[in-house]
Design a protein around this motif. Structure first.
Motif, PDB file in Angstrom:
ATOM      1  N   GLN A 253      12.147  23.579 -34.516  1.00  0.00           N
ATOM      2  CA  GLN A 253      12.602  22.198 -34.656  1.00  0.00           C
ATOM      3  C   GLN A 253      14.110  22.082 -34.495  1.00  0.00           C
ATOM      4  N   GLU A 254      14.846  23.103 -34.930  1.00  0.00           N
ATOM      5  CA  GLU A 254      16.307  23.067 -34.816  1.00  0.00           C
ATOM      6  C   GLU A 254      16.763  23.344 -33.378  1.00  0.00           C
ATOM      7  N   ALA A 255      16.049  24.243 -32.692  1.00  0.00           N
ATOM      8  CA  ALA A 255      16.487  24.690 -31.370  1.00  0.00           C
ATOM      9  C   ALA A 255      15.888  23.901 -30.219  1.00  0.00           C
ATOM     10  N   SER A 256      14.895  23.039 -30.504  1.00  0.00           N
ATOM     11  CA  SER A 256      14.225  22.326 -29.412  1.00  0.00           C
ATOM     12  C   SER A 256      13.620  21.033 -29.924  1.00  0.00           C
ATOM     13  N   GLU A 257      12.893  20.354 -29.031  1.00  0.00           N
ATOM     14  CA  GLU A 257      12.216  19.119 -29.426  1.00  0.00           C
ATOM     15  C   GLU A 257      10.802  19.385 -29.917  1.00  0.00           C
ATOM     16  N   PHE A 258      10.439  20.670 -30.048  1.00  0.00           N
ATOM     17  CA  PHE A 258       9.080  21.006 -30.449  1.00  0.00           C
ATOM     18  C   PHE A 258       8.988  21.193 -31.961  1.00  0.00           C
ATOM     19  N   ASP A 259       7.781  20.961 -32.487  1.00  0.00           N
ATOM     20  CA  ASP A 259       7.569  21.028 -33.934  1.00  0.00           C
ATOM     21  C   ASP A 259       7.181  22.420 -34.402  1.00  0.00           C
ATOM     22  N   THR A 260       6.593  23.200 -33.520  1.00  0.00           N
ATOM     23  CA  THR A 260       6.113  24.519 -33.942  1.00  0.00           C
ATOM     24  C   THR A 260       6.658  25.608 -33.028  1.00  0.00           C
ATOM     25  N   LEU A 261       6.673  26.812 -33.561  1.00  0.00           N
ATOM     26  CA  LEU A 261       7.142  27.960 -32.787  1.00  0.00           C
ATOM     27  C   LEU A 261       6.205  28.243 -31.627  1.00  0.00           C
ATOM     28  N   ASP A 262       4.915  28.043 -31.817  1.00  0.00           N
ATOM     29  CA  ASP A 262       3.948  28.280 -30.740  1.00  0.00           C
ATOM     30  C   ASP A 262       4.197  27.344 -29.560  1.00  0.00           C
ATOM     31  N   GLU A 263       4.518  26.076 -29.859  1.00  0.00           N
ATOM     32  CA  GLU A 263       4.819  25.115 -28.785  1.00  0.00           C
ATOM     33  C   GLU A 263       6.087  25.518 -28.030  1.00  0.00           C
ATOM     34  N   LEU A 264       7.082  25.998 -28.776  1.00  0.00           N
ATOM     35  CA  LEU A 264       8.324  26.447 -28.145  1.00  0.00           C
ATOM     36  C   LEU A 264       8.068  27.646 -27.246  1.00  0.00           C
ATOM     37  N   LYS A 265       7.245  28.573 -27.724  1.00  0.00           N
ATOM     38  CA  LYS A 265       6.929  29.747 -26.909  1.00  0.00           C
ATOM     39  C   LYS A 265       6.210  29.352 -25.623  1.00  0.00           C
ATOM     40  N   GLU A 266       5.305  28.382 -25.721  1.00  0.00           N
ATOM     41  CA  GLU A 266       4.577  27.946 -24.536  1.00  0.00           C
ATOM     42  C   GLU A 266       5.523  27.331 -23.507  1.00  0.00           C
ATOM     43  N   GLU A 267       6.499  26.558 -23.987  1.00  0.00           N
ATOM     44  CA  GLU A 267       7.480  25.965 -23.076  1.00  0.00           C
ATOM     45  C   GLU A 267       8.349  27.040 -22.437  1.00  0.00           C
ATOM     46  N   ILE A 268       8.707  28.042 -23.233  1.00  0.00           N
ATOM     47  CA  ILE A 268       9.500  29.153 -22.708  1.00  0.00           C
ATOM     48  C   ILE A 268       8.714  29.910 -21.648  1.00  0.00           C
ATOM     49  N   ARG A 269       7.422  30.067 -21.871  1.00  0.00           N
ATOM     50  CA  ARG A 269       6.573  30.752 -20.886  1.00  0.00           C
ATOM     51  C   ARG A 269       6.527  29.964 -19.569  1.00  0.00           C
ATOM     52  N   LYS A 270       6.445  28.631 -19.674  1.00  0.00           N
ATOM     53  CA  LYS A 270       6.441  27.803 -18.464  1.00  0.00           C
ATOM     54  C   LYS A 270       7.758  27.937 -17.708  1.00  0.00           C
ATOM     55  N   ALA A 271       8.885  27.941 -18.444  1.00  0.00           N
ATOM     56  CA  ALA A 271      10.197  28.076 -17.808  1.00  0.00           C
ATOM     57  C   ALA A 271      10.329  29.441 -17.145  1.00  0.00           C
ATOM     58  N   ALA A 272       9.804  30.465 -17.810  1.00  0.00           N
ATOM     59  CA  ALA A 272       9.856  31.809 -17.240  1.00  0.00           C
ATOM     60  C   ALA A 272       9.024  31.893 -15.966  1.00  0.00           C
ATOM     61  N   ALA A 273       7.878  31.199 -15.972  1.00  0.00           N
ATOM     62  CA  ALA A 273       7.023  31.188 -14.785  1.00  0.00           C
ATOM     63  C   ALA A 273       7.703  30.480 -13.624  1.00  0.00           C
ATOM     64  N   MET A 274       8.406  29.380 -13.917  1.00  0.00           N
ATOM     65  CA  MET A 274       9.108  28.662 -12.867  1.00  0.00           C
ATOM     66  C   MET A 274      10.239  29.517 -12.296  1.00  0.00           C
ATOM     67  N   ASP A 275      10.978  30.200 -13.155  1.00  0.00           N
ATOM     68  CA  ASP A 275      12.045  31.091 -12.683  1.00  0.00           C
ATOM     69  C   ASP A 275      11.464  32.214 -11.835  1.00  0.00           C
ATOM     70  N   ALA A 276      10.315  32.731 -12.255  1.00  0.00           N
ATOM     71  CA  ALA A 276       9.675  33.804 -11.493  1.00  0.00           C
ATOM     72  C   ALA A 276       9.256  33.306 -10.113  1.00  0.00           C
ATOM     73  N   LYS A 277       8.778  32.062 -10.040  1.00  0.00           N
ATOM     74  CA  LYS A 277       8.427  31.491  -8.742  1.00  0.00           C
ATOM     75  C   LYS A 277       9.657  31.361  -7.854  1.00  0.00           C
ATOM     76  N   GLY A 278      10.770  31.000  -8.485  1.00  0.00           N
ATOM     77  CA  GLY A 278      12.014  30.904  -7.728  1.00  0.00           C
ATOM     78  C   GLY A 278      12.436  32.251  -7.165  1.00  0.00           C
ATOM     79  N   ARG A 279      12.278  33.297  -7.980  1.00  0.00           N
ATOM     80  CA  ARG A 279      12.604  34.655  -7.503  1.00  0.00           C
ATOM     81  C   ARG A 279      11.651  35.068  -6.396  1.00  0.00           C
ATOM     82  N   GLN A 280      10.393  34.644  -6.514  1.00  0.00           N
ATOM     83  CA  GLN A 280       9.417  34.968  -5.484  1.00  0.00           C
ATOM     84  C   GLN A 280       9.775  34.263  -4.167  1.00  0.00           C
ATOM     85  N   ALA A 281      10.260  33.016  -4.271  1.00  0.00           N
ATOM     86  CA  ALA A 281      10.680  32.286  -3.071  1.00  0.00           C
ATOM     87  C   ALA A 281      11.875  32.967  -2.426  1.00  0.00           C
ATOM     88  N   THR A 282      12.799  33.473  -3.258  1.00  0.00           N
ATOM     89  CA  THR A 282      13.949  34.207  -2.726  1.00  0.00           C
ATOM     90  C   THR A 282      13.496  35.492  -2.038  1.00  0.00           C
TER      91      THR A 282
END
Length: 457
Positions: A253-282
């Protein structure tokens, strides 16, 4: 106009250009008109001096010289187009013959020696399939990102114990050479083990408590004594350790707009996947260029290679033979890639609009924190707009070429549409392509930015 071409090397040609009298005559007339505006002849108004009088007054040689200044670049450009020569550097011009009088039978004749783009046939893009490594986002990737976020919310707390790796210390430094202080700093904050200061400082600091000091030898990294060995005295003023927040719902709640740590982790996983796609495009981009070059012999212009290597080595005066070889290999690859992308842009008939170029230069200006309009005007004034146009064409050519190729990963077709965009979108988005290479690709533009920044200082 008669043109003969002699290939000195696969990447160097010598053009001999002979200009017919009727082709050169308009340039002589224009030169006489310009000179007439600058001279005073009794009985004639300025700018209305007859051609014969101008020749008599200033000499035909001066008229021909003025005419050649404009004529030679234009005839050279026409010769390049007719012979389909793509220059990669400015030519060496040598005037062989020129008319000595208005009635001379001697024609204007000059040579132009230029380093050129080598000729080669590109492979059929539609028949090309390129395999790219698959992307994976592991739990460790998520945990590392979460830990980085956690550290951003950490706090430093003073400790009453000897310093150890990972601690943050406030220190005073005094570097001495032959007993004389050559550099000193007070109140410097440093993380032990970060390795971003003097060699040997980490070993010297570990085990020291507040108000304790020691000395160590190190090579100075900057200033007028850079590269010299000095005896460095270091005093510890304070020792602090980093306390990290607990990984729980309160932290989420302090570090993001999410209420739970699990929700924050899921968002982090999505961001990591997007970055990985960017590296794959490179990776797909790099594999695309490598695939094109795979079966091609593409020589690099020796003069440009030598000049570029020497320019880069100016910043590495103490480079050894291995370092020099690495620079040469990198420059050679970069030039070869440019040659391929130029040929690709030409084959695809890439069109570069003014908006494309301004968007591209605007992205460079933004990186330097400069006003885009002032920066663009500086590029134009310095005669470097052509280099920017060429870079935009290369980027658009690469995107267009990649859209024609089939990419696969793990045996399945890979969809890179979100990174390649449509033709219309590419016109607007080309300035943002390959962020890691933008400045390098616009070296000329970046150089102007550096000069302007220095002037501002």
């Amino acid at each position: 106009m008669k043109i003969s071409v002699r290939n000195l090397e696969p990447t160097k040609a010598k053009l001999t250009i002979t200009v017919d009298d009727e082709e050169f005559a308009p340039y002589l007339d224009e030169a006489r008109k310009e000179i007439a505006k600058q001279i005073n002849v009794p009985g004639f108004r300025k700018g209305h001096v007859p051609a014969k009088i101008v020749d008599q007054r200033v000499g035909f040689g001066a008229v021909a010289g003025e005419a050649m200044n404009k004529a030679i670049p234009e005839f050279y450009s026409q010769a390049l187009d007719k012979k389909e020569i793509r220059p990669m550097a400015q030519p060496e011009i040598d005037v062989v013959e020129m008319p000595e009088s208005a009635n001379s039978d001697v024609k204007l004749k000059f040579t132009a020696t230029v380093e050129r783009r080598p000729q080669f046939d590109l492979p059929k893009l539609e028949e090309m399939t390129i395999d790219v490594e698959p992307i994976e986002v592991s739990d460790d990737d998520v945990e590392q990102r979460l830990e980085g976020l956690r550290q951003r919310f950490g706090t430093l707390v003073g400790v009453d114990r000897p310093a150890q790796k990972g601690d943050f210390v406030n220190i005073d430094l005094d570097a001495q050479i032959d007993g004389e202080s050559v550099d000193s700093q007070e109140g410097v904050s440093y993380e032990i083990g970060s390795g971003n200061m003097l060699d040997g400082i980490d070993e010297a600091l570990e085990g020291l408590s507040a108000d304790e000091e020691t000395t160590f030898e190190s090579m100075l990294q900057g200033g007028e004594h850079a590269g010299e060995k000095a005896l460095v005295k270091v005093k510890v003023n304070s020792v602090k350790t980093e306390e990290l927040p607990e990984l729980d719902d309160d932290f989420a709640q302090e570090a993001s707009e999410f209420d739970t740590l699990d929700e924050l982790k899921e968002e982090i996983r999505k961001a990591a996947a997007m970055d990985a796609k960017g590296r794959q495009a490179t990776a797909a981009r790099d594999a695309f260029i490598a695939k094109i070059e795979e079966d091609l012999e593409i020589p690099v212009p020796k003069g440009i290679l030598k000049e570029t290597v020497e320019e880069q080595l100016k910043n590495q005066p103490n480079a050894d033979s291995d370092a020099k070889k690495k620079v040469e290999e990198e420059v050679e690859k970069s030039l070869r890639d440019q040659i391929v992308l130029d040929a690709l842009a030409e084959e695809l008939d890439v069109q570069v609009a003014q908006a494309d170029v301004f968007n591209f230069l605007g992205s460079i200006a933004q990186q330097y924190g400069m006003d885009p309009n002032a920066f663009i005007q500086a590029i134009i004034k310095n005669g470097q707009i052509g280099a920017a146009v060429q870079e935009v064409a290369r980027s658009k050519g690469m995107l267009g070429g990649m859209r024609k190729v089939k990419f696969t990963s793990n045996g399945e077709e890979l969809d890179l549409s979100e990174f390649l965009s449509s033709d219309d979108e590419a016109d607007a988005e080309v300035a943002a392509a390959e962020e890691d290479e933008t400045v390098a690709a616009a070296a000329a533009a970046a150089a102007v930015a550096d000069d302007l920044a220095k002037d501002a200082e």
